[in-house]
Design a protein around this motif. Structure first.
Motif, PDB file in Angstrom:
ATOM      1  N   ILE A   1     -48.507 -14.885 -29.567  1.00 22.79           N
ATOM      2  CA  ILE A   1     -48.461 -16.174 -29.083  1.00 22.79           C
ATOM      3  C   ILE A   1     -46.863 -16.582 -28.474  1.00 22.79           C
ATOM      4  CG2 ILE A   1     -48.653 -18.418 -29.900  1.00 22.79           C
ATOM      5  CD1 ILE A   1     -50.842 -17.399 -31.886  1.00 22.79           C
ATOM      6  N   GLY A   2     -45.944 -16.026 -29.046  1.00 20.02           N
ATOM      7  CA  GLY A   2     -44.425 -16.102 -28.866  1.00 20.02           C
ATOM      8  C   GLY A   2     -44.214 -15.750 -27.515  1.00 20.02           C
ATOM      9  N   SER A   3     -44.730 -14.467 -27.414  1.00 21.74           N
ATOM     10  CA  SER A   3     -44.754 -13.893 -26.199  1.00 21.74           C
ATOM     11  C   SER A   3     -45.114 -14.673 -24.902  1.00 21.74           C
ATOM     12  CB  SER A   3     -45.120 -12.498 -25.891  1.00 21.74           C
ATOM     13  OG  SER A   3     -44.399 -11.599 -27.035  1.00 21.74           O
ATOM     14  N   ARG A   4     -46.298 -15.307 -25.008  1.00 24.08           N
ATOM     15  CA  ARG A   4     -47.030 -15.927 -24.169  1.00 24.08           C
ATOM     16  C   ARG A   4     -46.179 -17.350 -23.676  1.00 24.08           C
ATOM     17  NH1 ARG A   4     -53.474 -15.793 -24.702  1.00 24.08           N
ATOM     18  NH2 ARG A   4     -53.694 -13.568 -25.018  1.00 24.08           N
ATOM     19  N   ILE A   5     -45.747 -17.842 -24.816  1.00 24.39           N
ATOM     20  CA  ILE A   5     -44.670 -19.037 -24.585  1.00 24.39           C
ATOM     21  C   ILE A   5     -43.368 -18.612 -24.007  1.00 24.39           C
ATOM     22  CG2 ILE A   5     -43.277 -20.624 -26.012  1.00 24.39           C
ATOM     23  CD1 ILE A   5     -45.511 -20.651 -28.059  1.00 24.39           C
ATOM     24  N   ARG A   6     -42.904 -17.334 -24.389  1.00 23.94           N
ATOM     25  CA  ARG A   6     -41.806 -16.889 -23.946  1.00 23.94           C
ATOM     26  C   ARG A   6     -41.888 -16.937 -22.306  1.00 23.94           C
ATOM     27  NH1 ARG A   6     -37.472 -13.580 -25.337  1.00 23.94           N
ATOM     28  NH2 ARG A   6     -36.264 -12.689 -23.805  1.00 23.94           N
ATOM     29  N   ASN A   7     -42.839 -16.132 -21.836  1.00 21.75           N
ATOM     30  CA  ASN A   7     -43.151 -16.410 -20.140  1.00 21.75           C
ATOM     31  C   ASN A   7     -43.293 -17.732 -19.549  1.00 21.75           C
ATOM     32  OD1 ASN A   7     -43.568 -13.619 -20.394  1.00 21.75           O
ATOM     33  ND2 ASN A   7     -45.686 -13.583 -20.704  1.00 21.75           N
ATOM     34  N   ILE A   8     -43.526 -18.734 -20.194  1.00 17.60           N
ATOM     35  CA  ILE A   8     -43.486 -19.932 -19.690  1.00 17.60           C
ATOM     36  C   ILE A   8     -42.124 -20.426 -19.777  1.00 17.60           C
ATOM     37  CG2 ILE A   8     -43.929 -22.534 -20.186  1.00 17.60           C
ATOM     38  CD1 ILE A   8     -46.721 -21.603 -21.385  1.00 17.60           C
ATOM     39  N   LEU A   9     -41.553 -20.332 -20.853  1.00 20.82           N
ATOM     40  CA  LEU A   9     -40.090 -20.719 -20.951  1.00 20.82           C
ATOM     41  C   LEU A   9     -38.957 -20.035 -19.953  1.00 20.82           C
ATOM     42  CD1 LEU A   9     -39.778 -20.926 -24.869  1.00 20.82           C
ATOM     43  CD2 LEU A   9     -39.468 -22.777 -23.314  1.00 20.82           C
ATOM     44  N   LEU A  10     -39.133 -18.859 -19.745  1.00 22.92           N
ATOM     45  CA  LEU A  10     -38.280 -17.983 -18.904  1.00 22.92           C
ATOM     46  C   LEU A  10     -38.676 -18.013 -17.459  1.00 22.92           C
ATOM     47  CD1 LEU A  10     -36.828 -15.342 -21.520  1.00 22.92           C
ATOM     48  CD2 LEU A  10     -36.238 -17.684 -20.865  1.00 22.92           C
ATOM     49  N   ASP A  11     -39.996 -18.554 -17.223  1.00 23.14           N
ATOM     50  CA  ASP A  11     -40.318 -18.339 -15.836  1.00 23.14           C
ATOM     51  C   ASP A  11     -39.278 -19.306 -14.623  1.00 23.14           C
ATOM     52  OD1 ASP A  11     -41.636 -18.528 -13.299  1.00 23.14           O
ATOM     53  OD2 ASP A  11     -43.729 -18.831 -14.376  1.00 23.14           O
ATOM     54  N   SER A  12     -38.712 -18.815 -13.929  1.00 26.04           N
ATOM     55  CA  SER A  12     -37.730 -19.070 -12.857  1.00 26.04           C
ATOM     56  C   SER A  12     -38.604 -19.984 -12.029  1.00 26.04           C
ATOM     57  CB  SER A  12     -37.009 -18.145 -12.080  1.00 26.04           C
ATOM     58  OG  SER A  12     -37.948 -17.111 -11.487  1.00 26.04           O
ATOM     59  N   ASN A  13     -39.999 -19.857 -11.806  1.00 28.41           N
ATOM     60  CA  ASN A  13     -40.672 -20.795 -10.602  1.00 28.41           C
ATOM     61  C   ASN A  13     -40.914 -22.236 -11.523  1.00 28.41           C
ATOM     62  OD1 ASN A  13     -40.974 -19.041  -8.848  1.00 28.41           O
ATOM     63  ND2 ASN A  13     -42.432 -17.775 -10.127  1.00 28.41           N
ATOM     64  N   LEU A  14     -40.716 -22.366 -12.918  1.00 28.56           N
ATOM     65  CA  LEU A  14     -40.945 -23.777 -13.532  1.00 28.56           C
ATOM     66  C   LEU A  14     -39.811 -24.688 -13.672  1.00 28.56           C
ATOM     67  CD1 LEU A  14     -43.437 -22.438 -16.502  1.00 28.56           C
ATOM     68  CD2 LEU A  14     -44.011 -23.289 -14.135  1.00 28.56           C
ATOM     69  N   ASP A  15     -39.456 -24.944 -12.464  1.00 32.82           N
ATOM     70  CA  ASP A  15     -37.994 -25.821 -12.160  1.00 32.82           C
ATOM     71  C   ASP A  15     -38.408 -27.375 -12.906  1.00 32.82           C
ATOM     72  OD1 ASP A  15     -36.803 -23.930 -11.064  1.00 32.82           O
ATOM     73  OD2 ASP A  15     -37.366 -24.494  -8.995  1.00 32.82           O
ATOM     74  N   ASN A  16     -39.621 -27.690 -13.096  1.00 32.78           N
ATOM     75  CA  ASN A  16     -39.815 -29.016 -13.442  1.00 32.78           C
ATOM     76  C   ASN A  16     -40.280 -29.155 -15.140  1.00 32.78           C
ATOM     77  OD1 ASN A  16     -42.364 -27.527 -13.132  1.00 32.78           O
ATOM     78  ND2 ASN A  16     -43.548 -29.439 -12.610  1.00 32.78           N
TER      79      ASN A  16
ATOM     80  N   ASP B   1     -33.613 -15.163 -15.382  1.00 37.20           N
ATOM     81  CA  ASP B   1     -34.443 -16.061 -15.740  1.00 37.20           C
ATOM     82  C   ASP B   1     -34.297 -17.623 -15.360  1.00 37.20           C
ATOM     83  OD1 ASP B   1     -33.072 -17.084 -18.039  1.00 37.20           O
ATOM     84  OD2 ASP B   1     -33.679 -15.069 -19.171  1.00 37.20           O
ATOM     85  N   ARG B   2     -34.983 -18.493 -15.970  1.00 32.28           N
ATOM     86  CA  ARG B   2     -34.887 -19.785 -15.856  1.00 32.28           C
ATOM     87  C   ARG B   2     -33.515 -20.500 -16.343  1.00 32.28           C
ATOM     88  NH1 ARG B   2     -36.350 -24.693 -18.224  1.00 32.28           N
ATOM     89  NH2 ARG B   2     -37.124 -23.648 -19.912  1.00 32.28           N
TER      90      ARG B   2
END
Length: 210
Positions: free
Chosen positions: A45-60, A152-153
């Motif tokens: 679960i934490g790894s899936r959350i990590r992918n969101i948190l560090l996704d450089s495409n999620l500027d918003n 990353d982000r």
């Protein structure tokens, strides 16, 4: 022996990952069972959350959303991995923990630090590391070390953000006796020597107090 919980903290490019690998080897050679983990992450679960948190495409991604995602990952991590390992007498070496949220979201994002403390308390159940190593490095130097990597982000934030994070870490280290500040600009070998020297001194003190 009772479990031992060690965390490594520091700005981007401080060399935490390298030192964690060396510490893992050190403890394993001493005959300890080691759990090497990280935040955000440490669980599926934490790894899936990590992918969101560090996704450089999620500027918003809103800062408050970011904060809550870190807390969610930590709650899962503590209950699924860290607490069970401590009960089994293992050594946990974790790349970042609750101090990182205060440094990055509290000082870097300037979110309410009291709120962060409450969220950390809820996520960890009051669990704190036995020892925290802060690998301190100037943000310019740390980011220079990552220049050939895909950033990353968080790494892509401007220099002032990273300076605020570093300042936050140093303020936390002044307040908490479990912190040991290590000069992260040294060679890998010198940093590791400092870690082991401090670690052995701390463990000896703990043994004397039991």
């Amino acid at each position: 022996m009772k479990g031992l919980f060690i965390t490594l903290e520091g700005p981007e490019g401080a060399g935490k990952s390298t030192q964690i690998e060396l510490l893992n080897k050190y403890f394993s050679e001493q005959g300890y069972e080691v759990v090497q983990t990280r935040e955000p992450g440490g669980t599926e679960i934490g790894s899936r959350i990590r992918n969101i948190l560090l996704d450089s495409n999620l500027d918003n991604l809103e800062p408050k959303t970011e904060l809550l995602l870190y807390a969610a990952s930590r709650a899962q991590h503590v209950n699924e991995v860290i607490k069970p390992a401590l009960k089994e007498g293992k050594v946990i070496i974790c790349d970042r923990f609750s101090d990182a949220t205060l440094a990055y979201q509290g000082y870097g994002r300037r979110l309410d630090k009291d709120l962060i403390l409450k969220l950390n308390q809820m996520a960890t159940g009051g669990l704190e590391p036995d020892l925290t190593f802060l690998l301190d490095i100037e943000p310019e130097e740390g980011l220079l070390r990552t220049k050939n990597e895909v950033r990353d982000r968080i790494e892509r934030e401007d220099l002032s953000f990273h300076q605020q994070v570093r300042d936050g870490y140093l303020k936390l280290a002044e307040k908490k006796s479990r912190f040991e500040v290590i000069d992260g600009s040294q060679s890998i070998e010198n940093i590791f020597d400092n870690l082991i020297e401090t670690l052995e001194e701390r463990l000896e003190l703990n043994e004397d107090s039991e």
